[in-house]
Design a protein around this motif. Structure first.
Motif, PDB file in Angstrom:
ATOM      1  N   ARG A  84       0.873  -1.178   0.000  1.00  0.00           N
ATOM      2  CA  ARG A  84       0.000   0.000   0.000  1.00  0.00           C
ATOM      3  C   ARG A  84       0.905   1.222   0.000  1.00  0.00           C
ATOM      4  O   ARG A  84       1.769   1.367   0.856  1.00  0.00           O
ATOM      5  N   ARG A  87       0.005   7.034  -0.374  1.00  0.00           N
ATOM      6  CA  ARG A  87      -1.318   7.627  -0.623  1.00  0.00           C
ATOM      7  C   ARG A  87      -2.454   6.637  -0.414  1.00  0.00           C
ATOM      8  O   ARG A  87      -3.609   6.956  -0.688  1.00  0.00           O
ATOM      9  N   ARG A  89      -2.878   3.648  -1.956  1.00  0.00           N
ATOM     10  CA  ARG A  89      -3.232   2.823  -3.121  1.00  0.00           C
ATOM     11  C   ARG A  89      -2.652   1.424  -2.975  1.00  0.00           C
ATOM     12  O   ARG A  89      -1.465   1.258  -2.677  1.00  0.00           O
TER      13      ARG A  89
END
Length: 194
Positions: A84, A87, A89
């Motif tokens: 991850r 940010r 994502r």
């Protein structure tokens, strides 16, 4: 001298082993033969109790499939190295190279290299599979080829070249029923978790 061997000391606290030098003829006595082959960019390993398919080039899976006499363990997700970003994502690593390093009577060892999406980070490691077991040892290292500069010996976050990840994990998609379990440990001699 490095030795790789299978041993079962049972309930005994003290067990002695003897090493004999010579050429092994055939499989180990009492241990199923280990079969390793590469077919269409996919490495297949049969350990006796289990069959493994390791991911191929450009794949996001380290393990595509694991099966035994009761069927498949993994669903279509397989086993992936997931991360991850700073940010938030979610991304998955991509395998760029997978090579059979060792295909002996006790252990098959496969080297793997790849990248963590567009983070600029690389990963490398080894998957070891053992004759007569359904065990896999996974050793992975994440590398930053554009490492941060540490002027004056200070390790400040955010230096040029540094990469922040919120999370890095092995993601496993299973198709297990309630009677089957996956057991794992974070380190070779670590506590077993189910």
């Amino acid at each position: 001298v490095g030795l790789t061997f299978l041993a079962d000391s049972g309930a005994h606290r003290h067990t002695s082993y003897a090493v004999h030098v010579g050429k092994l003829q055939g499989a180990l006595p009492g241990v199923p033969a280990l079969y390793v082959r590469s077919v269409d960019n996919v490495i297949q390993v049969e350990t006796g109790p289990a069959r493994f398919q390791l991911g191929g080039l450009g794949d996001d899976k380290l393990l595509r499939q694991v099966s035994d006499a009761h069927g498949e363990f993994l669903n279509l997700s397989g086993v992936r190295l997931a991360f991850r970003s700073a940010r938030g994502r979610l991304g998955h690593a991509t395998v760029e190279e997978m090579v059979i390093e060792e295909a002996g009577p006790v252990r098959a060892r496969v080297a793997v290299r790849g990248r963590l999406g567009r983070t600029g980070l690389m990963f490398s490691g080894r998957l070891s599979l053992f004759a007569g077991t359904g065990r896999v040892r996974c050793e992975l290292t994440v590398e930053n080829p554009a490492r941060a500069r540490h002027r004056g010996g200070y390790w400040d976050l955010g230096d040029p070249g540094s990469v922040l990840l919120q999370d890095l994990c092995l993601e496993t998609g299973t198709g297990l029923g309630s009677e089957r379990r996956i057991r794992w440990s974070e380190q070779a001699a670590g506590a077993i978790t189910e």
